[in-house]
Design an enzyme around this catalytic site. Sequence first.
Site, PDB file in Angstrom:
ATOM      1  N   ARG A  51       0.855  -1.187   0.000  1.00 50.57           N
ATOM      2  CA  ARG A  51       0.000   0.000   0.000  1.00 50.57           C
ATOM      3  C   ARG A  51       0.891   1.237   0.000  1.00 50.57           C
ATOM      4  NH1 ARG A  51       2.376   2.097   3.695  1.00 50.57           N
ATOM      5  NH2 ARG A  51       0.764   3.677   3.711  1.00 50.57           N
ATOM      6  N   GLN A 206      -2.212   3.153   9.855  1.00 54.09           N
ATOM      7  CA  GLN A 206      -0.897   3.118   9.188  1.00 54.09           C
ATOM      8  C   GLN A 206       0.126   4.000   9.907  1.00 54.09           C
ATOM      9  OE1 GLN A 206      -3.840   3.569   7.667  1.00 54.09           O
ATOM     10  NE2 GLN A 206      -3.815   2.923   5.538  1.00 54.09           N
ATOM     11  N   ASP A 247      -1.681  10.895  -2.566  1.00 51.04           N
ATOM     12  CA  ASP A 247      -2.042   9.805  -3.485  1.00 51.04           C
ATOM     13  C   ASP A 247      -2.368  10.333  -4.868  1.00 51.04           C
ATOM     14  OD1 ASP A 247      -2.666   8.848  -0.623  1.00 51.04           O
ATOM     15  OD2 ASP A 247      -2.448   7.038  -1.842  1.00 51.04           O
TER      16      ASP A 247
HETATM   17  O1  MRU Z   1      -4.487   3.482   2.030  1.00 54.87           O
HETATM   18  P1  MRU Z   1      -2.998   3.568   1.978  1.00 54.87           P
HETATM   19  O2  MRU Z   1      -2.310   2.991   3.166  1.00 54.87           O
HETATM   20  O3  MRU Z   1      -2.455   3.063   0.665  1.00 54.87           O
HETATM   21  O4  MRU Z   1      -2.775   5.122   1.996  1.00 54.87           O
HETATM   22  C1  MRU Z   1      -1.503   5.653   2.126  1.00 54.87           C
HETATM   23  C2  MRU Z   1      -1.548   7.105   2.265  1.00 54.87           C
HETATM   24  O5  MRU Z   1      -2.576   7.751   2.281  1.00 54.87           O
HETATM   25  C3  MRU Z   1      -0.281   7.779   2.207  1.00 54.87           C
HETATM   26  O6  MRU Z   1      -0.282   8.880   3.050  1.00 54.87           O
HETATM   27  C4  MRU Z   1      -0.186   8.174   0.766  1.00 54.87           C
HETATM   28  O7  MRU Z   1      -0.119   7.054  -0.054  1.00 54.87           O
HETATM   29  C5  MRU Z   1       0.780   9.162   0.469  1.00 54.87           C
HETATM   30  S1  MRU Z   1       2.409   8.628   0.522  1.00 54.87           S
HETATM   31  C6  MRU Z   1       2.547   7.457  -0.692  1.00 54.87           C
END
Ligand code: MRU
Length: 369
Positions: A51, A206, A247
Amino acid sequence: MTPASRTIWIDSDDPTVVVAIEQRLLPFEYVEVPIRTSSEMTQVIADMVVRGAGCIGVSAGYGMYLAALATAHMDVTTADESLRRAGAELEASRPTAVNLTWAVQRQLGAILGIEDGEERIAAAKALAETIADEDVAYCAAIGQHGLGIIEEIHERTGETVNIMTHCNAGWLAFVEHGTATAPMYAAHKRGIPIHVYVSETRPRNQGARLTAWELRQAGVPCTVIADNSAGHLLQHGKVDFVIVGSDRTTVSGDVANKIGTYMKAVVAKENGVPFYAALPSSTLDPLLHDGVAEIPIEERDGTEVTRATGYLNGEHVEPETAAPGSNAANFGFDVTPRRYVTGIISERGICEASEEAILGLYPEFADAK
Ligand code: MRU
């Protein structure tokens, strides 16, 4: 097992296999998972085994390499159809991070139409490795640009620099270094005293699980806070600046990031605390101008909200935490409009969150239709 230095890589013993760190078990258990087909890659992205926008973009690049492997003995028309299908599946695995589409389209541009199966595979493998290596180099450059912000604050105050982050925009969300964490690692390495408030990031935690683990492994002082504490800390001058990943960022500077980012940005501005988004160009979407209206927001299963995930007595557990039968809404991301963003830190430098400034750094995006 010592953690690998990258989040995903081609197995050196068997180059037909891609290996990734199983992020859902961290920080309590370290496991590496083999991925053998593009459909398996689609599934590990959808299930969040891997992720983070950068990491899933790189994973999609490797997914297309696995898709190419399966076309070894196909004629070019059949191979192209198969590659397009695999690419569409990978792109659909998670909707918000544009890095997925970016990596798939880059691979399709490079490998469609190649007649010879071995050549097609070699081209897909080389590009997947290039995408991964670029991600590493871009994150390292972001670290150096962001380091300047930390140095300036430390020189001005002579004190420990307090930083707030949200979710995980660390090396686990990329291949190495991360984006929001890269300046922290660079400052720590340089001996500048820093301390990081890590917001836990419900519902999947996370921040508490991954960012806190990363920072602790690197020896960076950090404190996990409940998401709801951010406003209080910002209001009481406990934070010098906020830094998050993204993202998808529109060419006009609107930033989609993990749900809860927008609230932090608004409260940061209200209290005069700078708010930065750190992102590689693979996260910029040159086609979009209005992030709130145009960026697709992932909605996930409500059970992620009605349950907690944790580790107890050597087992991964998911206790219910909501009233039985409760409906739950689970939006994965939100959009922070550019007026709340002090600056965007990319591999080419720091700029204002505006179309003019972003196109100043990335003039090639001006031609995107
Ligand atoms: O849902 P996830 O764990 O993939 O989301 C991750 C995030 O929102 C991060 O902050 C984001 O990807 C930005 S850094 C790559």
